[in-house]
Motif scaffolding. Structure first.
Motif, mmCIF file in Angstrom:
data_model
loop_
_atom_site.group_PDB
_atom_site.id
_atom_site.type_symbol
_atom_site.label_atom_id
_atom_site.label_comp_id
_atom_site.label_asym_id
_atom_site.label_seq_id
_atom_site.Cartn_x
_atom_site.Cartn_y
_atom_site.Cartn_z
ATOM 1 N N ARG A 190 0.829 -1.191 0.000
ATOM 2 C CA ARG A 190 0.000 0.000 0.000
ATOM 3 C C ARG A 190 0.873 1.254 0.000
ATOM 4 N NH1 ARG A 190 -3.563 -0.058 4.812
ATOM 5 N NH2 ARG A 190 -4.291 -2.039 4.010
ATOM 6 N N LEU A 191 1.952 1.206 0.790
ATOM 7 C CA LEU A 191 2.868 2.347 0.801
ATOM 8 C C LEU A 191 3.562 2.494 -0.551
ATOM 9 C CD1 LEU A 191 4.527 2.004 4.304
ATOM 10 C CD2 LEU A 191 2.830 3.656 3.585
ATOM 11 N N SER B 47 5.447 2.674 17.684
ATOM 12 C CA SER B 47 5.086 2.129 16.380
ATOM 13 C C SER B 47 3.789 2.742 15.868
ATOM 14 C CB SER B 47 4.933 0.608 16.443
ATOM 15 O OG SER B 47 6.196 0.010 16.371
ATOM 16 N N THR B 48 2.844 2.949 16.787
ATOM 17 C CA THR B 48 1.585 3.582 16.396
ATOM 18 C C THR B 48 1.859 4.960 15.812
ATOM 19 O OG1 THR B 48 0.568 2.410 18.220
ATOM 20 C CG2 THR B 48 -0.717 4.148 17.208
ATOM 21 N N ARG B 51 3.173 4.551 12.380
ATOM 22 C CA ARG B 51 2.131 4.099 11.450
ATOM 23 C C ARG B 51 1.140 5.216 11.138
ATOM 24 N NH1 ARG B 51 1.329 -1.191 10.741
ATOM 25 N NH2 ARG B 51 -0.922 -1.025 10.943
ATOM 26 N N ALA B 54 2.818 7.100 8.502
ATOM 27 C CA ALA B 54 2.758 6.368 7.236
ATOM 28 C C ALA B 54 1.367 6.414 6.624
ATOM 29 C CB ALA B 54 3.172 4.914 7.464
ATOM 30 N N GLY B 55 0.359 6.636 7.460
ATOM 31 C CA GLY B 55 -1.005 6.610 6.955
ATOM 32 C C GLY B 55 -1.640 5.239 7.105
ATOM 33 N N LEU B 56 -1.013 4.371 7.907
ATOM 34 C CA LEU B 56 -1.569 3.041 8.136
ATOM 35 C C LEU B 56 -2.532 3.037 9.314
ATOM 36 C CD1 LEU B 56 1.706 1.019 7.579
ATOM 37 C CD2 LEU B 56 -0.231 1.194 6.021
ATOM 38 N N LYS B 75 -3.917 9.415 1.583
ATOM 39 C CA LYS B 75 -3.646 7.980 1.577
ATOM 40 C C LYS B 75 -2.134 7.765 1.640
ATOM 41 C CE LYS B 75 -7.700 6.423 -0.748
ATOM 42 N NZ LYS B 75 -8.336 5.622 -1.723
ATOM 43 N N PRO B 76 -1.731 6.588 2.110
ATOM 44 C CA PRO B 76 -0.286 6.334 2.215
ATOM 45 C C PRO B 76 0.447 6.634 0.907
ATOM 46 C CG PRO B 76 -1.523 4.525 3.176
ATOM 47 C CD PRO B 76 -2.526 5.474 2.616
ATOM 48 N N ARG B 77 -0.175 6.258 -0.216
ATOM 49 C CA ARG B 77 0.515 6.400 -1.488
ATOM 50 C C ARG B 77 0.720 7.849 -1.872
ATOM 51 N NH1 ARG B 77 -3.140 4.330 -6.301
ATOM 52 N NH2 ARG B 77 -1.494 5.423 -7.384
ATOM 53 N N ARG C 19 -1.111 -2.829 16.446
ATOM 54 C CA ARG C 19 0.319 -2.696 16.678
ATOM 55 C C ARG C 19 0.568 -1.558 17.623
ATOM 56 N NH1 ARG C 19 1.868 -3.682 11.981
ATOM 57 N NH2 ARG C 19 0.749 -5.487 11.289
ATOM 58 N N ASP C 21 3.246 -1.815 19.733
ATOM 59 C CA ASP C 21 4.494 -2.339 20.269
ATOM 60 C C ASP C 21 4.210 -3.382 21.326
ATOM 61 O OD1 ASP C 21 5.458 -0.093 18.886
ATOM 62 O OD2 ASP C 21 5.087 1.087 20.676
#
Lengths: 289, 379, 320
Positions: A190-191, B47-48, B51, B54-56, B75-77, C19, C21
């Motif tokens: 997706r990235l 990590s959150t 993310r 990153a857009g996740l 969006k991530p892209r 997630r 962690d």
């Protein structure tokens, strides 16, 4: 086939183990072997059922007769099983992707509905299914109206039925498989800028090849082997899949009919046996998931 | 090249009606070309945070800007980022070349030739030219790691995001890749956010480090600032190996008392203490073992355990009148002749002592340190 | 079974951890871009869902509706008068109750025996034997065959005068028995044949379960001084719970689908004779008409099923 000796000499435990395993082989193959021997005897009772015929008692007549009687059924079964198998596997894979790899809020209840479909005994839906195809969507009659043989229309109905009832198990098989795919891999895609559709096409689908093998084998066997829906939706006659005439084969000939029955059983089972022997390992791994 | 701004970023997870705050009001401004390390223990929200960049993950509250552009909803892209995952997340059915081309094929209009050219140049940088036609399963862990990095740099993004990228490597390779990554980042001069739970990685790699605990940002500082002038007791304990020693003490007149210590505190230092209920902190590296008690800041102790590590040793010391097993650590030269059971004297120099508010954990007094990254401190 | 399904569902649908962690939060996807996920997921699962939903849930509902009418196969059902009359009739019918009982007995005995046989074979195959794949393939082979095919083989095996089963028993001075025709024996005979067909499946599932247990556990048990038997009983078998659940669910499904097998066994009991539709047929619509009816009448299987309610000494498959 057995290896009874160890590097240290005879190990009686191993001998016993292999003896049991070979006995089991005999147990599992005996009905098939007996059938095979009976199918090549002129007189089924000339020797004990599991012994080969005397050279003079050998015949191929049962096989040729069975092949002749079942030829139409075999063709019908192929017309039925191949598209049915491919369609249900594809739909199952897509559904599993939409319900597993893509994540959204209420997907679990939807999945439960899918999975519960596996446990429907066909008998529970027999009357509605037969009535649906006979009264509400008689494809055979529609086809006949435009010049397609009626049996082909009926067979199409049977294909759709098998696809519909095959979707749950296919979805489950693919779901178990996709669940183990790394989330990070999908996120990476997706990235990398891939859309939902591109991720399916370029990542998920190519990685699904082993599972497609399993699902195709499983569904092929299921559809090929079904009798119940075949009887209800197509029935005996021109469009009947091979299981329908097989169930009747030699029935009117009482004992004497066993030769042709056994031959018929083998003829009808041949495609699944071939598929099974070729892909047996994937099959074994597939059913154990 | 771009700056990256986190402005009061908050993330709530909904767990069966209960709201869990994963990241609470985190604000960090990351400069163009900066290497920022997000560090903290498991479950701290680092990590959150990554993310969300990153857009996740969606951002519950706050604003995220990449080069002045608000990207909360992008969006991530569309964020012009590339990410290296802990598991590398290589596509197993594609060769190295296909893995690296995939992102360019999906997100750009480059011709096949241009893509091939960019892939070649990225593999040159990573030194993986001879692996181009192999599948990930045919590569070692270190090689996969390089491919994962190569896949990120080939995109030439505004921002690199790295989620514990070295944690699956063995210790030796990890140390090697650490240096290599740093050099790579300097060469490319791309803004980078790097998540790790390993404080050594944080110290050695980051231009600045951001320490998170329980979803709350504790401190954003250069590694040396964080080491020498921690904002609070959590940072003090998290950064540095072995961890800082802590003693719960109370200020009684001119000394602090507690945990077996009776330690005189000078007037300058006392002036900084706004409460009586304190925690005294001292790094193991700052404790000296001496022959005899010469002042009130020397304490007689017994050696409990010695962990020799060659160049240095960690010596576990116990104070008299304390419970069994309650020890503190001194980090001394490896040739110091000490053994378990020895009676020795530990010197705790006042200029190295930290004081924290026992209730809030806030640092009241840190050891003396010129907040200048050039200062060479032999740790 | 419902409980097992629930367990199965739980293991299948164990919610994905967010997630954080290794933190504890459970992700409930929500909000902007994730609802995009919902929209983009629709084309993938919705078509399959509609087809499957209509076939499974639509049909079950319709079937239920029909069961409340006095519908008798010919003409159109009258949905105006819905009542439980047919259920009352069914549960007052000795044939139906007997059938229910037999179905239950078949389900339970078949599943249990299959599991036990499968487990024993799996343990044997798991002894690092040579040609493991060959053995496994042979044991699993019957599963690839159609019920119709295996029924043919077993009809011949069970033949009173010349069947292999009676020949083998004869060697021990027993028999001959009439396996299929004798109400006292037929249930056992059918279960035995079904075990032959599906124990290989249970074996494969258990084998996968055994392989999933780390070797260290076998070694630890041995170091602890357990004998092989006690090791399996106390250490290994308790860990095969998951395999047992998934195998028994699937085996039950197979058992419920064993109609084909029974139909084919009973297939030897006609030359068909044209009978007459009877009016007091009971819920399953018992009729004596041959299946070779042509044309628009598509209810032969329903009748066929009913037929072996009788011919097979009341050993049918549950209708609804």
């Amino acid at each position: 086939m057995t290896d009874t000796t160890d590097s240290t000499g005879t190990d009686w435990r191993r001998v016993g183990l292999y003896a049991v395993l070979v006995l089991l082989v005999v147990f599992y193959l005996l009905p098939l072997w007996t059938g095979l021997m009976t199918s090549i005897k002129i007189d089924a009772l000339s020797t004990a059922p599991f012994l080969p015929p005397a050279p003079s008692g050998f015949t191929a007549i049962h096989w040729t007769r069975a092949a002749h009687a079942l030829a139409g059924g075999l063709v019908n079964s192929l017309i039925l099983a191949i598209p049915g198998t491919i369609l249900s596997a594809l739909l199952g894979s897509m559904a599993a992707y939409g319900l597993t790899t893509l994540e959204w809020r209420y997907q679990i209840p939807v999945l439960v509905l899918f999975i519960a479909g596996i446990f429907i005994p066909y008998q529970a839906v027999l009357i509605p299914v037969s009535k649906f195809w006979a009264v509400y969507l008689p494809l055979g009659q529609y086809g006949a109206a435009v010049g397609i043989p009626k049996w082909l229309g009926d067979l199409t109905g049977l294909i759709i039925t098998h696809v519909a009832y095959g979707i749950p198990i296919c979805t489950l098989l693919f779901r178990t498989y996709y669940k183990d795919f790394s989330d990070e891999m999908v996120e990476a895609a997706r990235l990398d800028g891939a859309t939902t559709h591109r991720i399916y096409r370029r990542i998920i689908l190519p990685l699904s090849v082993p599972m497609f093998a399993v699902t195709l084998i499983y569904q092929f066997t299921q559809i090929w082997n079904d009798l119940l829906f075949a009887l209800v939706i197509v029935g005996p006659g021109k469009g009947a899949p091979v299981t329908v005439p097989l169930a009747q084969l030699g029935a009117s000939l009482s004992d004497v009919g066993f030769g042709i029955r056994m031959a018929g059983a083998f003829v009808a089972a041949l495609p699944t046996i071939i598929v099974y022997v070729l892909f047996g390992d994937q099959f074994a791994e597939g059913v154990s998931t | 090249m771009a700056t990256l701004e986190l402005d009061s970023i908050t993330k709530h997870f909904d767990d069966d009606g209960k709201t869990i705050v994963a990241v609470d009001d985190a604000s960090i401004d990351i400069d163009d070309g900066e290497f920022l390390v997000l560090v903290g223990p498991s479950g701290c929200g680092k990590s959150t945070t990554l993310r969300m960049i990153a857009g996740l993950e969606t951002i519950t509250n706050g604003e995220l800007r990449i080069g002045d552009r608000r990207v909360n909803e992008a969006k991530p892209r569309d964020r012009d980022i590339a990410m290296v995952f802990q598991s590398y997340a290589l596509y197993p059915h594609m060769t190295v070349r296909e893995n690296m081309s995939f992102g360019l094929e999906e997100s750009t209009d480059l011709s096949n030739d241009e893509i091939a050219e960019r892939v070649e140049s990225a593999t040159d940088t990573m030194g993986i030219n001879d692996l181009l036609d192999r599948k990930p399963s045919e590569l070692s862990g270190g090689q996969q790691q390089r491919v994962a990095l190569g896949r990120a740099i080939v995109r030439e993004p505004e921002v690199f995001l790295m989620d514990e990228p070295l944690s699956n490597l063995d210790a030796k390779l990890r140390a090697q890749m650490r240096t290599e990554l740093q050099r790579l980042q300097e060469d490319l001069d791309t803004t980078t956010v790097y998540v790790t739970h390993d404080q050594t990685e944080a110290m050695t790699m980051g231009d600045r480090i951001a320490i998170l605990n329980d979803g709350v940002l504790q401190q954003v500082a250069t590694p040396l600032e964080a080491y020498h002038t921690p904002a609070n007791q959590f940072v003090a304990g998290f950064i540095g190996e072995p961890s800082m020693n802590f003693f719960d003490v109370d200020l009684e007149g001119e000394t602090v008392v507690g945990g077996g210590l009776d330690y005189p505190v000078s007037g300058d230092v006392r002036a900084t203490l706004t409460t009586d209920s304190l925690v005294l902190g001292i790094r193991p590296q700052d404790i000296e073992l001496v022959d005899a008690v010469e002042s009130g800041r020397d304490v007689a102790v017994t050696v409990d355990v010695v962990e020799p590590m060659g160049d240095e040793s960690n010596v576990y010391l116990s104070l008299p009148d304390t419970r069994e097993g309650e020890t503190f650590i001194a980090n001394v030269d490896g040739r110091t002749p000490v053994e378990a059971g020895d009676d020795v004297v530990a010197r705790i120099p006042e200029e190295a002592v930290h004081f924290f508010d026992r209730q809030t954990g806030e640092a009241l007094r840190n050891r003396e340190f010129e907040g200048d990254a050039d200062v060479d401190l032999s740790l | 079974m419902r409980e097992k399904l629930a367990t199965l569902a739980r293991t299948l649908f164990r919610r994905r951890r967010a997630r954080t962690d290794g933190g504890e939060a459970t992700a409930n996807p929500s909000g902007g871009f994730l609802s995009d996920q919902f929209v983009s997921s629709l084309p993938y699962w919705l078509p399959a869902f509609l087809i499957m939903g209509l076939a499974v849930y639509g049909a079950i509902f319709w079937n239920f509706l029909l069961s409340l009418t006095d519908f008798q196969q010919f003409g159109n059902p009258d949905y105006g008068h819905l009542d439980l009359g047919m259920y009352a009739k069914a549960f007052g019918d000795q044939v139906f109750l007997g059938a229910l009982q037999n179905t239950f007995a078949l389900l339970v005995s078949f599943t249990l025996c299959c599991l036990v046989v499968g487990l024993l074979i799996a343990i044997l195959v798991d002894q690092k034997i040579r040609y493991e794949n060959t053995f496994r393939t042979i044991y699993l082979l019957p599963m690839a065959l159609s019920f119709v095919v295996t029924a043919q083989f077993w009809l011949w095996m069970y033949n009173k005068q010349n069947g292999v089963v009676n020949i083998i028993l004869g060697a021990f001075g027993l028999g001959p028995y009439e396996w299929i025709g004798n109400p006292a024996l037929v249930l056992g005979a059918v279960v035995f044949a079904l075990i032959w067909q599906f124990s290989g499946y249970a074996m494969v599932v258990y084998l996968a379960g055994l392989r999933a247990i780390p070797t260290e556990q076998f070694e630890a048990a041995r170091v602890d001084g357990a004998t092989t038997l006690r090791m399996y009983w106390r250490v290994i078998i308790p860990q095969l719970k998951g395999a047992t659940i998934s195998a028994s669910v699937v085996l039950m499904v197979f058992a419920l689908k064993a109609f084909d097998f029974l139909y084919s066994l009973s297939g030897s009991y006609y030359p068909p004779k044209v009978g007459h539709p009877r009016d007091d047929d009971g819920p399953a619509g018992v009729q004596r008409r041959p299946p070779r009816v042509r044309g628009g009448d598509r209810h032969h299987a329903v009748r066929a099923r009913a037929r072996h309610h009788r011919t097979l000494s009341r050993l049918p498959i549950p209708g609804r």
